[in-house]
Scaffold this motif. Structure first.
Motif, PDB file in Angstrom:
ATOM      1  N   THR A 145       0.837  -1.205   0.000  1.00 33.77           N
ATOM      2  CA  THR A 145       0.000   0.000   0.000  1.00 33.77           C
ATOM      3  C   THR A 145       0.867   1.248   0.000  1.00 33.77           C
ATOM      4  O   THR A 145       0.592   2.219  -0.712  1.00 33.77           O
ATOM      5  CB  THR A 145      -0.930   0.011   1.234  1.00 33.77           C
ATOM      6  N   LEU A 146       1.943   1.204   0.770  1.00 34.17           N
ATOM      7  CA  LEU A 146       2.843   2.348   0.831  1.00 34.17           C
ATOM      8  C   LEU A 146       3.548   2.589  -0.499  1.00 34.17           C
ATOM      9  O   LEU A 146       3.544   3.702  -1.033  1.00 34.17           O
ATOM     10  CB  LEU A 146       3.889   2.125   1.929  1.00 34.17           C
ATOM     11  N   TRP A 147       4.177   1.522  -1.032  1.00 36.53           N
ATOM     12  CA  TRP A 147       5.022   1.695  -2.214  1.00 36.53           C
ATOM     13  C   TRP A 147       4.235   1.752  -3.521  1.00 36.53           C
ATOM     14  O   TRP A 147       4.567   2.524  -4.420  1.00 36.53           O
ATOM     15  CB  TRP A 147       6.037   0.544  -2.296  1.00 36.53           C
ATOM     16  N   SER A 148       3.189   0.931  -3.637  1.00 40.86           N
ATOM     17  CA  SER A 148       2.495   0.818  -4.921  1.00 40.86           C
ATOM     18  C   SER A 148       1.261   1.710  -5.041  1.00 40.86           C
ATOM     19  O   SER A 148       0.764   1.926  -6.150  1.00 40.86           O
ATOM     20  CB  SER A 148       2.070  -0.646  -5.156  1.00 40.86           C
ATOM     21  N   VAL A 149       0.758   2.181  -3.919  1.00 40.42           N
ATOM     22  CA  VAL A 149      -0.464   3.007  -3.961  1.00 40.42           C
ATOM     23  C   VAL A 149      -0.154   4.440  -3.502  1.00 40.42           C
ATOM     24  O   VAL A 149      -0.262   5.395  -4.272  1.00 40.42           O
ATOM     25  CB  VAL A 149      -1.583   2.389  -3.094  1.00 40.42           C
ATOM     26  N   LEU A 150       0.238   4.579  -2.242  1.00 42.48           N
ATOM     27  CA  LEU A 150       0.448   5.915  -1.696  1.00 42.48           C
ATOM     28  C   LEU A 150       1.558   6.676  -2.428  1.00 42.48           C
ATOM     29  O   LEU A 150       1.387   7.839  -2.793  1.00 42.48           O
ATOM     30  CB  LEU A 150       0.793   5.811  -0.207  1.00 42.48           C
TER      31      LEU A 150
END
Length: 230
Positions: A145-150
């Motif tokens: 979620t951190l690397w690929s979305v946010l």
């Protein structure tokens, strides 16, 4: 006639120092080329860590957040000239000397990493919570979620923050002269303040303004290309 002769002498002097001005621009470019990538490599994970561990974050950890947040705030509280002097032992350890353009990039990187880490945290906080909730509902883990979305959603804001940092670097080059780092800002001070060569100083200020405008234009263009809403 006297004014025309004076103007001609000023222009001739500007032409005389063009090679040295070009060298100063090269020193500023070297500072940016070394310090900016290093600062980004440090600041992005650091900012993401603060975002994730802050209260209400993806992985809240008050102890970790307070520790990292304190370090970032302490570094940011130092005026750059004080940080430059305070880090002389560390600079010598890293590059073998405390003088020169490369040596100045050490405190520059530390200073920029702290500022940019705070920007990264704020940029991630600007991403709508709905995006995070949607990713989590689809089974994305915290790291993904951190690397690929946010991080992807925050790219335009991050590009804008990096642009601000680069513009600040150009102003810091004036202080870099205290450690023999050179740079276009230091060049302006040496000729405008120490030697009272107004024509050279004005020409240098014009060059700095043009340089900042070019950096800002490149940053704005990058933001536009990354922002899906534009």
């Amino acid at each position: 006639m006297a004014e025309t002769a004076g103007l001609g002498a000023e222009l001739a002097r500007v032409v005389d120092v063009l090679p040295e001005m070009g060298a100063a621009l090269g020193e500023t470019a070297l500072m940016v080329a070394i310090a900016v990538p290093l600062a980004v490599l440090v600041a992005v994970p650091l900012g993401m860590l603060m975002y994730a561990t802050r209260p209400g974050g993806l992985a809240p950890s008050p102890l970790v957040y307070r520790a990292v947040n304190t370090v970032v705030n302490v570094v940011r509280s130092f005026p750059f000239i004080i940080l430059l002097i305070a880090m002389i032992p560390i600079t010598r350890l890293v590059v073998g000397t405390s003088l020169g353009t490369v040596a100045v990039t050490v405190p520059l990187t530390v200073n920029a990493a702290a500022y940019l880490a705070r920007f990264v945290e704020q940029n991630l906080l600007q991403v709508p919570l709905g995006v995070v909730e949607a990713a989590r509902s689809l089974g994305a883990g915290k790291v993904r979620t951190l690397w690929s979305v946010l991080l992807v959603e925050a790219r335009p804001a991050l590009a804008g923050s990096i642009t601000i940092m680069v513009v600040s670097f150009i102003s810091y080059s004036a202080i870099a002269g205290l450690a023999g780092g050179g740079g276009i800002g230091d060049f302006a001070i040496r000729y405008g303040y120490y030697r009272y060569e107004t024509g050279v100083m004005v020409a240098t200020v014009v060059v700095i303004i043009v340089l900042v405008q070019l950096v800002q234009a490149a940053g704005t263009l990058t933001v536009r290309r990354l922002d899906k809403r534009l």
